[in-house]
Design a protein around this motif. Structure first.
Motif, PDB file in Angstrom:
ATOM      1  N   LEU A  33       0.830  -1.209   0.000  1.00  0.00           N
ATOM      2  CA  LEU A  33       0.000   0.000   0.000  1.00  0.00           C
ATOM      3  C   LEU A  33       0.863   1.257   0.000  1.00  0.00           C
ATOM      4  CD1 LEU A  33      -2.996  -0.820   2.400  1.00  0.00           C
ATOM      5  CD2 LEU A  33      -2.814  -1.079  -0.077  1.00  0.00           C
ATOM      6  N   GLY A  34       2.139   1.101   0.393  1.00  0.00           N
ATOM      7  CA  GLY A  34       3.071   2.225   0.341  1.00  0.00           C
ATOM      8  C   GLY A  34       3.943   2.114  -0.903  1.00  0.00           C
ATOM      9  N   SER A  35       5.131   2.728  -0.830  1.00  0.00           N
ATOM     10  CA  SER A  35       5.987   2.760  -2.027  1.00  0.00           C
ATOM     11  C   SER A  35       6.798   1.476  -2.201  1.00  0.00           C
ATOM     12  CB  SER A  35       6.924   3.978  -1.949  1.00  0.00           C
ATOM     13  OG  SER A  35       7.625   3.970  -0.718  1.00  0.00           O
ATOM     14  N   VAL A  36       6.786   0.584  -1.224  1.00  0.00           N
ATOM     15  CA  VAL A  36       7.521  -0.684  -1.360  1.00  0.00           C
ATOM     16  C   VAL A  36       6.630  -1.669  -2.112  1.00  0.00           C
ATOM     17  CG1 VAL A  36       8.578  -2.612  -0.111  1.00  0.00           C
ATOM     18  CG2 VAL A  36       8.783  -0.277   0.784  1.00  0.00           C
ATOM     19  N   LYS A  37       6.935  -1.874  -3.386  1.00  0.00           N
ATOM     20  CA  LYS A  37       6.096  -2.762  -4.207  1.00  0.00           C
ATOM     21  C   LYS A  37       6.929  -3.858  -4.881  1.00  0.00           C
ATOM     22  CE  LYS A  37       2.705   0.878  -5.222  1.00  0.00           C
ATOM     23  NZ  LYS A  37       1.766   0.657  -4.125  1.00  0.00           N
ATOM     24  N   ALA A  38       8.254  -3.717  -4.850  1.00  0.00           N
ATOM     25  CA  ALA A  38       9.113  -4.713  -5.496  1.00  0.00           C
ATOM     26  C   ALA A  38       9.349  -5.871  -4.534  1.00  0.00           C
ATOM     27  CB  ALA A  38      10.438  -4.076  -5.888  1.00  0.00           C
ATOM     28  N   GLY A  39       9.347  -7.090  -5.070  1.00  0.00           N
ATOM     29  CA  GLY A  39       9.464  -8.285  -4.240  1.00  0.00           C
ATOM     30  C   GLY A  39      10.719  -8.319  -3.387  1.00  0.00           C
ATOM     31  N   GLU A  40      11.833  -7.981  -3.994  1.00  0.00           N
ATOM     32  CA  GLU A  40      13.110  -8.089  -3.267  1.00  0.00           C
ATOM     33  C   GLU A  40      13.169  -7.093  -2.103  1.00  0.00           C
ATOM     34  OE1 GLU A  40      16.915  -6.862  -2.099  1.00  0.00           O
ATOM     35  OE2 GLU A  40      15.833  -5.635  -3.565  1.00  0.00           O
ATOM     36  N   GLU A  41      12.674  -5.886  -2.363  1.00  0.00           N
ATOM     37  CA  GLU A  41      12.687  -4.838  -1.328  1.00  0.00           C
ATOM     38  C   GLU A  41      11.718  -5.205  -0.191  1.00  0.00           C
ATOM     39  OE1 GLU A  41      11.264  -1.078  -2.808  1.00  0.00           O
ATOM     40  OE2 GLU A  41      12.784   0.012  -1.675  1.00  0.00           O
ATOM     41  N   ALA A  42      10.543  -5.717  -0.592  1.00  0.00           N
ATOM     42  CA  ALA A  42       9.545  -6.120   0.407  1.00  0.00           C
ATOM     43  C   ALA A  42      10.091  -7.268   1.251  1.00  0.00           C
ATOM     44  CB  ALA A  42       8.252  -6.550  -0.291  1.00  0.00           C
ATOM     45  N   ARG A  43      10.733  -8.215   0.603  1.00  0.00           N
ATOM     46  CA  ARG A  43      11.276  -9.377   1.323  1.00  0.00           C
ATOM     47  C   ARG A  43      12.269  -8.943   2.406  1.00  0.00           C
ATOM     48  NH1 ARG A  43      11.589 -14.715  -0.057  1.00  0.00           N
ATOM     49  NH2 ARG A  43      13.136 -15.924   1.071  1.00  0.00           N
ATOM     50  N   ARG A  44      13.125  -7.985   2.060  1.00  0.00           N
ATOM     51  CA  ARG A  44      14.136  -7.510   3.023  1.00  0.00           C
ATOM     52  C   ARG A  44      13.455  -6.892   4.250  1.00  0.00           C
ATOM     53  NH1 ARG A  44      16.864  -4.507  -0.389  1.00  0.00           N
ATOM     54  NH2 ARG A  44      16.108  -2.476   0.295  1.00  0.00           N
ATOM     55  N   MET A  45      12.431  -6.065   3.996  1.00  0.00           N
ATOM     56  CA  MET A  45      11.775  -5.376   5.120  1.00  0.00           C
ATOM     57  C   MET A  45      10.913  -6.326   5.946  1.00  0.00           C
ATOM     58  SD  MET A  45      10.953  -1.563   3.723  1.00  0.00           S
ATOM     59  CE  MET A  45      12.218  -0.625   2.856  1.00  0.00           C
ATOM     60  N   VAL A  46      10.246  -7.262   5.271  1.00  0.00           N
ATOM     61  CA  VAL A  46       9.439  -8.274   5.989  1.00  0.00           C
ATOM     62  C   VAL A  46      10.362  -9.096   6.908  1.00  0.00           C
ATOM     63  CG1 VAL A  46       8.244 -10.491   5.597  1.00  0.00           C
ATOM     64  CG2 VAL A  46       7.496  -8.419   4.387  1.00  0.00           C
ATOM     65  N   ALA A  47      11.549  -9.415   6.411  1.00  0.00           N
ATOM     66  CA  ALA A  47      12.499 -10.196   7.227  1.00  0.00           C
ATOM     67  C   ALA A  47      12.968  -9.378   8.438  1.00  0.00           C
ATOM     68  CB  ALA A  47      13.685 -10.629   6.378  1.00  0.00           C
ATOM     69  N   TRP A  48      13.204  -8.080   8.238  1.00  0.00           N
ATOM     70  CA  TRP A  48      13.575  -7.240   9.388  1.00  0.00           C
ATOM     71  C   TRP A  48      12.432  -7.214  10.407  1.00  0.00           C
ATOM     72  CZ3 TRP A  48      15.451  -2.754   5.750  1.00  0.00           C
ATOM     73  CH2 TRP A  48      16.787  -2.979   5.406  1.00  0.00           C
ATOM     74  N   ALA A  49      11.216  -7.061   9.911  1.00  0.00           N
ATOM     75  CA  ALA A  49      10.062  -7.031  10.819  1.00  0.00           C
ATOM     76  C   ALA A  49       9.993  -8.334  11.617  1.00  0.00           C
ATOM     77  CB  ALA A  49       8.771  -6.829  10.017  1.00  0.00           C
ATOM     78  N   ARG A  50      10.117  -9.455  10.903  1.00  0.00           N
ATOM     79  CA  ARG A  50      10.034 -10.774  11.565  1.00  0.00           C
ATOM     80  C   ARG A  50      11.126 -10.919  12.619  1.00  0.00           C
ATOM     81  NH1 ARG A  50       9.784 -14.129   7.024  1.00  0.00           N
ATOM     82  NH2 ARG A  50       7.532 -13.890   7.012  1.00  0.00           N
ATOM     83  N   ASP A 102       4.017 -13.409  -7.952  1.00  0.00           N
ATOM     84  CA  ASP A 102       5.476 -13.512  -7.806  1.00  0.00           C
ATOM     85  C   ASP A 102       5.981 -12.587  -6.696  1.00  0.00           C
ATOM     86  OD1 ASP A 102       5.697 -15.432  -9.827  1.00  0.00           O
ATOM     87  OD2 ASP A 102       5.596 -13.866 -11.366  1.00  0.00           O
ATOM     88  N   VAL A 103       5.381 -11.405  -6.596  1.00  0.00           N
ATOM     89  CA  VAL A 103       5.773 -10.495  -5.514  1.00  0.00           C
ATOM     90  C   VAL A 103       5.352 -11.079  -4.165  1.00  0.00           C
ATOM     91  CG1 VAL A 103       5.439  -8.181  -4.522  1.00  0.00           C
ATOM     92  CG2 VAL A 103       5.664  -8.453  -7.001  1.00  0.00           C
ATOM     93  N   VAL A 104       4.135 -11.654  -4.091  1.00  0.00           N
ATOM     94  CA  VAL A 104       3.668 -12.259  -2.836  1.00  0.00           C
ATOM     95  C   VAL A 104       4.626 -13.366  -2.397  1.00  0.00           C
ATOM     96  CG1 VAL A 104       1.811 -13.600  -1.742  1.00  0.00           C
ATOM     97  CG2 VAL A 104       1.240 -11.687  -3.263  1.00  0.00           C
ATOM     98  N   LEU A 105       5.017 -14.215  -3.345  1.00  0.00           N
ATOM     99  CA  LEU A 105       5.914 -15.326  -2.998  1.00  0.00           C
ATOM    100  C   LEU A 105       7.288 -14.822  -2.575  1.00  0.00           C
ATOM    101  CD1 LEU A 105       4.942 -17.882  -5.792  1.00  0.00           C
ATOM    102  CD2 LEU A 105       4.614 -18.178  -3.320  1.00  0.00           C
ATOM    103  N   GLU A 106       7.792 -13.830  -3.283  1.00  0.00           N
ATOM    104  CA  GLU A 106       9.136 -13.338  -2.966  1.00  0.00           C
ATOM    105  C   GLU A 106       9.146 -12.598  -1.618  1.00  0.00           C
ATOM    106  OE1 GLU A 106      11.045 -11.031  -6.020  1.00  0.00           O
ATOM    107  OE2 GLU A 106      12.980 -11.130  -4.993  1.00  0.00           O
ATOM    108  N   ALA A 107       8.101 -11.809  -1.370  1.00  0.00           N
ATOM    109  CA  ALA A 107       8.070 -11.024  -0.116  1.00  0.00           C
ATOM    110  C   ALA A 107       7.951 -11.942   1.094  1.00  0.00           C
ATOM    111  CB  ALA A 107       6.908 -10.040  -0.155  1.00  0.00           C
ATOM    112  N   ASP A 108       7.193 -13.031   0.956  1.00  0.00           N
ATOM    113  CA  ASP A 108       7.079 -14.043   2.018  1.00  0.00           C
ATOM    114  C   ASP A 108       6.559 -13.468   3.336  1.00  0.00           C
ATOM    115  OD1 ASP A 108       7.312 -16.686   2.937  1.00  0.00           O
ATOM    116  OD2 ASP A 108       9.294 -16.306   3.792  1.00  0.00           O
ATOM    117  N   ALA A 109       5.549 -12.605   3.253  1.00  0.00           N
ATOM    118  CA  ALA A 109       4.936 -12.053   4.474  1.00  0.00           C
ATOM    119  C   ALA A 109       4.207 -13.166   5.228  1.00  0.00           C
ATOM    120  CB  ALA A 109       3.959 -10.936   4.101  1.00  0.00           C
ATOM    121  N   ASP A 110       3.967 -12.949   6.515  1.00  0.00           N
ATOM    122  CA  ASP A 110       3.339 -13.982   7.349  1.00  0.00           C
ATOM    123  C   ASP A 110       1.914 -14.293   6.917  1.00  0.00           C
ATOM    124  OD1 ASP A 110       5.521 -14.286   9.270  1.00  0.00           O
ATOM    125  OD2 ASP A 110       5.056 -12.203   9.767  1.00  0.00           O
TER     126      ASP A 110
END
Ligand SMILES: [Zn+2]
Length: 396
Positions: free
Chosen positions: A176-193, A217-225
């Motif tokens: 919903l924000g400016s993070v829409k790329a899978g690789e970038e989202a994955r990095r931040m989701v991992a920090w959150a976790r 593909d973005v959903v799979l790469e981001a790997d959110a909970d």
């Protein structure tokens, strides 16, 4: 008044004469029990009346053979502040949802706040403020787990550490924000976790003008909970992609009311076929363009059970125990030690179903006769559901 409600202590509460006790546990949805005893907001015993210590309760409730179920959990809402939503300019939507049997709602981001800050200091401040505000104020007694920042580009690991230290436990929908790329989202989701913050990703087409597409593909790469609104909010990915997400990811499969109903059924069935029904959780994604839906979770239960052909007692677990387990909550299951959050239901008057579960399988929503949170009665006969055939009585 709200403060008084929050500070109420239940004392000893006995609920007897339960006709059907739903557990919230997908492996054993119905309990062979007719009595619940609550001490100071927690379940103290569950069983047959003769086996429970029912002496001298502060509050005695005769369930009058109706159904008791763990309070429903809405896994996906967008609160702002207090019991107000700017999305449709409505007051009292949270209290109204309590009358739909929901006792806990989980924020997927306070995104509707007019002028919502998108700079990093501002988004962190908003999340911390929302977490504090809903921790201090429960509309109608509802537990609102809020303070879910929408991540933006430029955030660093330290931002997530700081949010966690301040009490933030959730991320708003990634995408919903400016993070829409899978690789970038994955990095931040991992920090959150890493810091104990649970994440949800937006799935599907844009919700409202200004949001964007998040594909499989973005959903799979981001790997959110949580695969947030896997059936779209509103616009769904192709059904085959949704089924692929169920198969290739091991994360929670969140199905929402404000999504594609056909794909909702396909996702639930895919989870059953993959033998992972415990991954399915329900939300409304309200308030939204489709409005506020106080009965949204009940309507999802009726949809998945009737059109989806899934036993009603299992679908109730999607909205209770599954969500509690996947999100680490202390409610959602009828187990000793858990929060005494219950919804009392019966078949609606004049449904063609002979029992509550049959009525839901026929597509009717139940009537609610009472809602209890932390052992305290928060409402009697619902003002929103069709009238229940029988309702529980507070004896004293
Ligand atoms: Zn969304």
């Amino acid at each position: 008044m709200a403060q008084a409600v929050e500070q109420a202590r239940s004392g000893k509460v006995v609920i007897r004469n339960i006709g059907l006790l739903l557990s919230g546990d997908i492996d054993r949805p119905v309990l062979d029990a007719d009595t619940l005893v609550v001490h100071d907001g927690r379940i103290a015993s569950v069983g047959k009346e003769a086996d429970c210590d029912t002496a001298q309760p502060d509050v005695l409730i005769d369930a009058r053979r109706t159904c008791v179920c763990p309070g429903l959990i809405d896994s996906h809402v967008h609160p702002v502040f207090g019991d107000w939503t700017p999305r449709q300019g409505q007051l009292g939507w949270i209290d109204s949802t309590l009358h739909g049997g929901v006792t806990t709602m989980i924020s997927a981001g306070e995104v509707h706040l007019p002028g919502r800050p998108k700079d990093i200091v501002g988004l962190k401040a908003l999340a911390i403020t929302a977490q504090r505000a809903f921790d201090n104020f429960r509309p109608g007694g509802m537990k609102v787990l809020a303070g879910a920042p929408v991540i933006e580009r430029g955030m660093v690991e330290d931002d997530f550490r700081e949010l966690a230290q301040a009490g933030v436990k959730l991320l708003g929908e990634v995408g919903l924000g400016s993070v829409k790329a899978g690789e970038e989202a994955r990095r931040m989701v991992a920090w959150a976790r890493k810091y104990g913050i649970q994440s949800t990703i937006h799935t599907g087409g844009p919700s409202i003008p200004g949001s964007g597409l998040i594909d499989k593909d973005v959903v799979l790469e981001a790997d959110a909970d949580v695969i947030g609104h896997i059936n779209g909010g509103h616009t769904s990915l192709p059904e085959a992609h949704v089924c692929e997400l169920c198969e290739r990811s091991s994360r929670a499969i969140e199905i929402v009311h404000n999504g594609n109903e056909k794909v909702a059924i396909a996702a639930a069935r895919a989870a059953l076929q993959l033998k992972c029904p415990h991954r399915v959780i329900l939300g409304t994604d309200g308030p939204a363009g489709s409005g506020v839906q106080p009965l949204g979770i009940l309507r999802m239960i009726a949809l998945l059970s009737s059109v989806g052909g899934i036993p009603a007692e299992s679908v109730f677990c999607f909205a209770t125990g599954n969500t509690a387990r996947l999100r680490g909550l202390d409610c959602g299951l009828v187990e000793v030690g858990r929060a005494a959050d219950f919804v009392f239901m019966d078949r609606a008057q004049h449904t063609s179903g002979r029992t509550l579960l049959e009525s839901v399988q026929l597509g009717d929503i139940p009537g609610i006769g009472m809602v209890m949170i932390d052992g305290v009665v928060r409402c009697g006969r619902s003002r929103n559901t069709p009238p229940a055939t029988e309702i529980p009585v507070v004896v004293h």
